[in-house]
Write an enzyme that holds these catalytic residues in place. Structure first.
Site, PDB file in Angstrom:
ATOM      1  CG  ASN A  24      -3.139 -25.802 -12.575  1.00 42.88           C
ATOM      2  OD1 ASN A  24      -3.186 -24.576 -12.422  1.00 42.88           O
ATOM      3  ND2 ASN A  24      -2.143 -26.534 -12.134  1.00 42.88           N
ATOM      4  CG  ASP A  99      14.122 -13.790 -18.796  1.00 44.24           C
ATOM      5  OD1 ASP A  99      15.268 -13.383 -18.562  1.00 44.24           O
ATOM      6  OD2 ASP A  99      13.100 -13.075 -18.719  1.00 44.24           O
ATOM      7  CD  GLU A 250      17.568  -6.485 -16.873  1.00 41.59           C
ATOM      8  OE1 GLU A 250      16.718  -5.867 -16.233  1.00 41.59           O
ATOM      9  OE2 GLU A 250      18.163  -7.492 -16.419  1.00 41.59           O
ATOM     10  CG  HIS A 324       9.457  -8.606 -15.455  1.00 38.55           C
ATOM     11  ND1 HIS A 324      10.112  -8.351 -16.641  1.00 38.55           N
ATOM     12  CD2 HIS A 324      10.404  -9.032 -14.581  1.00 38.55           C
ATOM     13  CE1 HIS A 324      11.400  -8.619 -16.493  1.00 38.55           C
ATOM     14  NE2 HIS A 324      11.601  -9.034 -15.255  1.00 38.55           N
ATOM     15  CG  ASP A 325      12.243  -5.936 -13.610  1.00 39.32           C
ATOM     16  OD1 ASP A 325      11.721  -6.776 -12.846  1.00 39.32           O
ATOM     17  OD2 ASP A 325      13.247  -6.171 -14.310  1.00 39.32           O
TER      18      ASP A 325
HETATM   19  C1  NOJ Z   1      16.367  -8.297 -13.900  1.00 35.31           C
HETATM   20  C2  NOJ Z   1      15.015  -8.936 -13.953  1.00 35.31           C
HETATM   21  O1  NOJ Z   1      14.249  -8.333 -14.966  1.00 35.31           O
HETATM   22  C3  NOJ Z   1      14.424  -8.797 -12.573  1.00 35.31           C
HETATM   23  O2  NOJ Z   1      13.060  -9.137 -12.530  1.00 35.31           O
HETATM   24  C4  NOJ Z   1      15.241  -9.628 -11.618  1.00 35.31           C
HETATM   25  O3  NOJ Z   1      14.792  -9.400 -10.300  1.00 35.31           O
HETATM   26  C5  NOJ Z   1      16.733  -9.279 -11.684  1.00 35.31           C
HETATM   27  N1  NOJ Z   1      17.191  -9.077 -13.028  1.00 35.31           N
HETATM   28  C6  NOJ Z   1      17.566 -10.371 -11.070  1.00 35.31           C
HETATM   29  O4  NOJ Z   1      17.556 -11.521 -11.877  1.00 35.31           O
END
Ligand code: NOJ
Length: 543
Positions: A24, A99, A250, A324-325
């Site tokens: 958009n 997630d 995780e 993404h981390d």
């Molecule tokens: C792990 C996630 O992958 C990360 O992106 C996030 O900042 C922390 N957990 C807190 O939720």
């Protein structure tokens, strides 16, 4: 052989909605953008997508601070957009996992607003309130406790102040989470990736941690805590067992022995865990004083061997190099000094991790060989962690140049730049300037260019995914690491019955002697010589 499961045979494509495709024109990716590009995922050969959080959120931590679990973030669209995404994905044979962020909520969630309003309300005990704080530090810097005037108490936040930790000791909290999970299950999603799930059970004595600077380390008292397995078994009974799901936790602080407990199917907890040992190996961070230790292949291989052998036959591994981390794998482990080496090393890394035992994950852009971003100054960063690291680095006396150098090496923003669809304006991601800058290489590293080039990283990933899909041995076979101490070569075998594959990767720019007999079923060079060239990778079906 391990029991057959769809989530063992599939390949997951991870999508960070904010950065995938903007439908958009507001500079922010959205759900409709994802729906419009599902054919791309299908053509890649992935049959599962994992969406980073797309729930309502004030975005202190890009959606990992949720203010309503059953509403969609305004930036990303509406629940109708989500339903359309799910239904189109399913019609293409793609499963969708979401997630699940339940270690904490946003401080703007109505649960927290009520809980923080007084010491006497029906949610007074939904978060972790204490009159006295201990010395724990938060993951994003500062104390893990924040003072609240109304209650005259501190609340615990393992991440930012705007991410208060839920009190999992309270059965009402657990039931509310299970009800929310069933809401999504009944919508037809195919599972959850569970954010920092190994942190939900805290040591109720809240002991001070060993100081690593100004604050104490909370991890011995929050990771794999006293009631974690009881909570996950309950979650499995109440929710997971009702659906045919992929569940991946995780695993902050999860060692092999913990992961066996989490993933042994007989224990009825989760399918698999994202472990961190391989990602944290020689990675500079605030915790280790930002030391840039050189990469050593034998040490790195030992970690894979330990996890592959440790879970074999009982648990199940995840296979990943990026998310993404994390930073971009080709910049971290490969060689980006010339276009040729960039391409070879991106493919070599793909072969290296993808054919071990476990479910492979590809983070969007990894399949194109996207590199780290050449951030020019602190104003180009967006991530709360980067902004906090910058403050810490400056406090420790680093110059702007030094601090910027370290941030470029570690920042999560490296993986959050907009997905490059083409070499045009804003990479075809948006008609508006994007919420975070483009990667400097998007003119060359983008979908349109790589579609045209038969030898592209993208086309190589397509072949690799197809190869794994066709072979039970590559999915379920036994893993054996070969040449353990070799400093350049990463070689392993997958075996089932009489069938044997040898995966050979030269993780260096050097030429190396290495011969073996068999049929080359995949290679990043067009011919096969009796030695290995720079970053040569091949998969051999042995005779
Ligand atoms: C792990 C996630 O992958 C990360 O992106 C996030 O900042 C922390 N957990 C807190 O939720």
């Amino acid at each position: 052989m391990n029991e057959r499961k769809w989530w063992k045979e599939g390949c997951v494509y991870q999508i960070y909605p904010r950065s995938f495709a903007d439908s958009n024109g507001d500079g922010i990716g959205d759900l409709k953008g994802i729906t419009d590009h599902l054919e791309y995922v299908k053509k890649l050969g992935c049959d599962i997508i994992w969406l980073n959080p797309c729930y309502k959120s004030p975005n202190d931590d890009n959606g990992y601070d949720i203010s309503s679990y059953t509403e969609i973030m305004d930036d990303f669209g509406t629940m109708e957009d989500f339903d359309a995404l799910l239904s189109k994905a399913h019609s293409l044979g793609i499963k969708v996992i979401m997630d699940l962020v339940v270690n904490h909520t946003s401080d703007e969630h109505e649960w927290f607003i009520t809980s923080s309003s007084s010491r006497d309300n029906d949610k007074a005990d939904w978060y972790i309130w204490r009159e006295k704080k201990n010395n724990w530090g938060a993951c994003f810097g500062g104390s893990a406790w924040e003072w609240n005037e109304k209650r005259g108490e501190y609340y615990l936040h393992s991440f930012s102040r705007k991410q208060p930790d839920l009190n999992w000791e309270n059965v009402d909290v657990r039931n509310a989470v299970y009800e929310m999970m069933r809401y999504w299950g009944d919508k037809g999603i195919d599972g959850f990736r569970m954010d920092v799930i190994t942190m939900i059970s805290k040591d109720q004595n809240f002991p001070d941690g060993v100081k690593t600077g100004e604050y104490g380390d909370s991890s011995p008292y929050t990771n794999n805590g006293p009631r974690i397995h009881e909570f996950l078994k309950e979650m499995n009974r109440e929710v997971i067992s009702r659906y045919d799901w992929l569940t991946v936790g995780e695993g902050a602080g999860a060692r092999v022995e913990d992961t066996l407990l989490y993933t042994d199917p007989e224990r009825k907890e989760l399918n698999m865990i994202f472990s961190f040992e391989h990602m944290n190996y020689n990675k500079p961070s605030g915790e280790n004083g930002w030391i840039e230790a050189p990469f050593s292949l034998p040490g790195y291989k030992k970690i894979y061997k330990k996890w592959q052998e440790g879970l074999s036959g009982r648990g199940w591994n995840t296979l990943y190099l990026e998310n993404h981390d994390q930073t971009r794998s080709v910049s971290r482990y490969g060689d980006t000094s010339t276009p040729e080496l960039w391409k070879k090393s991106a493919k070599a890394l793909a072969v290296m991790y993808f054919l071990m035992e476990g479910t492979p994950y590809i983070y969007m852009g990894q399949e194109l060989g996207v590199t780290n971003t050449d951030f020019q100054d602190i104003t180009e960063f967006r991530d709360i962690a980067a902004l906090n690291d910058w403050k810490e680095l400056k406090k420790s006396g680093r110059s702007d140049e030094e601090a910027l150098h370290l941030l470029r090496l570690v920042s999560r923003d490296n993986s959050r730049t907009p997905f490059p669809w083409n070499g045009g304006e804003n990479g075809g991601f948006s008609t508006h300037s994007p919420w975070i800058r483009m990667n400097q290489d998007y003119g060359l590293i983008n979908v349109e260019e790589e579609e045209k080039d038969p030898s592209s990283v993208l086309n190589f990933y397509r072949k690799l995914i197809a190869l794994r899909k066709e072979s039970d041995t590559l999915i379920y076979g036994d893993f054996t690491l070969l040449e353990e101490d070799d400093e350049d070569l990463f070689i392993y075998q997958r075996t089932m019955g009489d069938e044997k594959y040898r995966i050979i990767v030269n993780m260096s720019g050097k030429e190396r002697e290495y011969q073996c007999k068999g049929k080359v079923v995949l290679s990043n060079y067009s011919d096969c010589l009796p030695y290995l060239r720079a970053w040569e990778a091949k998969v051999i079906k042995e005779e």
